[in-house]
Design an enzyme around this catalytic site. Structure first.
Site, PDB file in Angstrom:
ATOM      1  N   GLY A 126       0.825  -1.195   0.000  1.00 44.75           N
ATOM      2  CA  GLY A 126       0.000   0.000   0.000  1.00 44.75           C
ATOM      3  C   GLY A 126       0.861   1.248   0.000  1.00 44.75           C
ATOM      4  O   GLY A 126       0.493   2.257   0.616  1.00 44.75           O
ATOM      5  N   SER A 211       5.280  -5.041  -2.361  1.00 44.96           N
ATOM      6  CA  SER A 211       5.131  -3.658  -2.793  1.00 44.96           C
ATOM      7  C   SER A 211       5.720  -2.723  -1.738  1.00 44.96           C
ATOM      8  O   SER A 211       6.899  -2.806  -1.425  1.00 44.96           O
ATOM      9  CB  SER A 211       3.654  -3.361  -3.071  1.00 44.96           C
ATOM     10  OG  SER A 211       3.496  -2.132  -3.734  1.00 44.96           O
TER      11      SER A 211
END
Length: 523
Positions: A126, A211
């Site tokens: 995120g 991520s």
């Protein structure tokens, strides 16, 4: 599940197999399947494990607390409830249950008492602004039982609460640009001090992140405060070559204050403003990148004294085995649902290869011409995905792998080719598609890899993670022999229905984009 034979009876260290240095013992207080509950005594107080699938879990454990824009400190007071996830950091978007009291972690452990299990700590993605450790895709129950391991997910401060670059604007905010990273350090200190009570080995801790989670791990690798707190590192489509420089970071801090209607002489008001105003102001336009404001690690000379992977790999982490992965069609996750990319032609494609998508300074017409000459089999849509993937996160993965190889501490590198299916029906190895495969959650909500093929792929990838967490080497019988990355051969495990080792996959794309300086987003 083994019990002492009496309600509330304490298990001894010998019965658990705990070492003499273990700080706690487990005690069974219920024995009926589905209602088991185990009390755990730790240095931080008593906690209770509850049945979660085939595993036991303790959720929402408060590992720390913090005043706004100040470094965290160990949690004080009584233990929190452990039968539900704790709140996520305040953020934009639809993440449920948000609160500034978000320094929480969740633990899953096998139901049978044991000790010295490898510990796998998953840090959510995120970017640095959204997400939490409570997604169904990152539930640790299956992986814990599969690997006889202790699995942890962790929440920490995000966005302006965790990465507001205010240090150069006023005294009292010296650590504000890296608070989210300091939260993670505190969480790892909690794991070191308490995880033996849950059967984990504090000397065998593996960080896994996808991520933004992988980028946070790459940053921890360069933070002196994190030295010795983890022993392996796995990054899934998440790298951090450089941190945000102090001057650009300060420009972002100024824009954020302006969005709040504040000037530096009124900066202390951010300590008491409603948190929702702080989050809303993060939507201001970034003065460097465009789009909404970037919040991420800052080269502050304090907790982060150097860039994570520039000009080389950090010496402090040279002995930590590392696995670096990427997905072949990363940007399908960002561009595959964009209706403006439908029906692309060779004439309209260059306009879509913008700096915000490519993240490098290159003429889009040159990119299109190269792909048309070297890969005539690709359609304009396929070139959009291939080019933006090669220029963005994959480029950073290559840089980190090269830095590790040059250091003499090579990483195990993988490329995911196995296709998952998006909700619009498009398939590919897109950004996030390796999460349910690596964590053995292909049937969870949000997975695009459900079905027999997906589970077979998850078997191979989860077993590689478990082997790596246990030994620092991902090799196991379900995969071909996996050798570390070298500059001479660029060995890469291509993960697919028929996985294979390949030297320098997509080497022509690597060389084409390698001519152009790479600038880490946010710097």
């Amino acid at each position: 599940m083994q019990t002492t034979g009496r309600t509330g009876g304490g298990l001894t260290r010998r019965g658990l197999g705990l070492t003499a240095g273990a700080t706690a013992a487990l005690s069974a207080v219920g024995a009926r399947a589905g209602t088991d509950s185990i009390a755990v005594r730790t240095r931080s107080g008593p906690f209770r494990l509850h049945r979660d699938g085939e595993a036991l879990s303790a959720k929402g454990i408060r590992y720390g607390e913090a005043e706004r824009f100040q470094p965290p400190r160990p949690a004080r007071g009584g233990p929190s409830a452990t039968d539900r996830f704790g709140p996520a950091s305040p953020q934009r978007g639809g993440e449920p249950d948000q609160s500034e009291d978000c320094l929480r972690l969740n633990i899953w452990t096998p139901p049978n008492p044991g000790s010295r299990r490898p510990v796998i700590v998953y840090i959510h993605g995120g970017a640095y602004s959204t997400g939490s450790g409570s997604s169904p895709l990152t539930n640790g129950a299956r992986l814990a039982v599969r690997g006889d391991a202790v699995v942890i997910t962790v929440n920490h401060r995000l966005g302006p609460l965790g990465y507001a670059p205010l240090a150069r604007l006023a005294p009292g905010f010296e650590d504000s640009g890296n608070l989210g990273q300091l939260d993670l350090v505190l969480a790892l200190e909690w794991v070191r001090d308490n995880i033996a009570a849950f059967g984990g080995d504090p000397a065998c801790v593996t960080l896994v992140g996808q991520s933004g989670g992988g980028a946070k791990i790459a940053t921890l690798i360069a933070m002196p405060a994190a030295a010795g707190l983890f022993h392996r590192a796995v990054t899934l489509s998440g790298q951090q070559v450089t941190a945000s420089g102090p001057l650009n970071a300060t420009r972002r801090g100024q824009v954020w204050l302006e969005a709040l209607g504040l000037t530096p002489d009124r900066i202390d008001e951010v300590r008491t403003l409603p948190v929702q105003r702080l989050i809303e102001a993060s939507g201001a336009t970034d003065p460097i990148l465009g789009g909404s404001l970037y919040f991420g690690p800052v080269l502050d000379g304090r907790s982060l004294p150097r860039h994570p992977f520039f000009p080389d790999a950090p010496a402090q982490s040279a002995a930590i085995p590392m696995m670096i992965g990427n997905c072949r069609e990363e940007t399908l996750a960002f561009l595959g649902d964009d209706p403006s990319t439908a029906g692309l032609t060779w004439e309209t494609l260059p306009a879509k290869l913008t700096p915000s998508q490519m993240r490098i300074d290159v003429a889009p017409e040159e990119v299109v011409a190269w792909y048309r000459a070297e890969h005539p089999e690709l359609t304009p849509d396929q070139v959009l995905i291939r080019a933006t993937t090669a220029a963005r996160s994959w480029r950073a993965a290559v840089i980190e792998a090269e830095a590790r190889a040059a250091q003499g501490s090579p990483a195990f590198v993988y490329q995911l080719d196995f296709p998952s299916r998006r909700t619009n029906g498009r398939t590919g190895a897109y950004h996030t598609s390796d999460i349910p495969l690596m964590l053995d959650n292909v049937m969870a909500e949000g997975s695009g890899a459900s079905g027999p093929d997906g589970q077979a792929m998850a078997d191979r990838m989860a077993d590689a993670l478990i082997a790596f967490a246990r030994t620092g080497d991902p090799n196991h019988p379900g995969l071909p022999r996996w050798t570390p990355y070298s500059l001479a051969r660029r060995e890469t495990m291509v993960l697919d229905r028929a996985s294979r080792m390949e030297n320098d996959p997509r080497g022509d794309e690597r060389r084409f984009f390698g001519r152009i300086p790479y600038i880490q987003p946010g710097t």
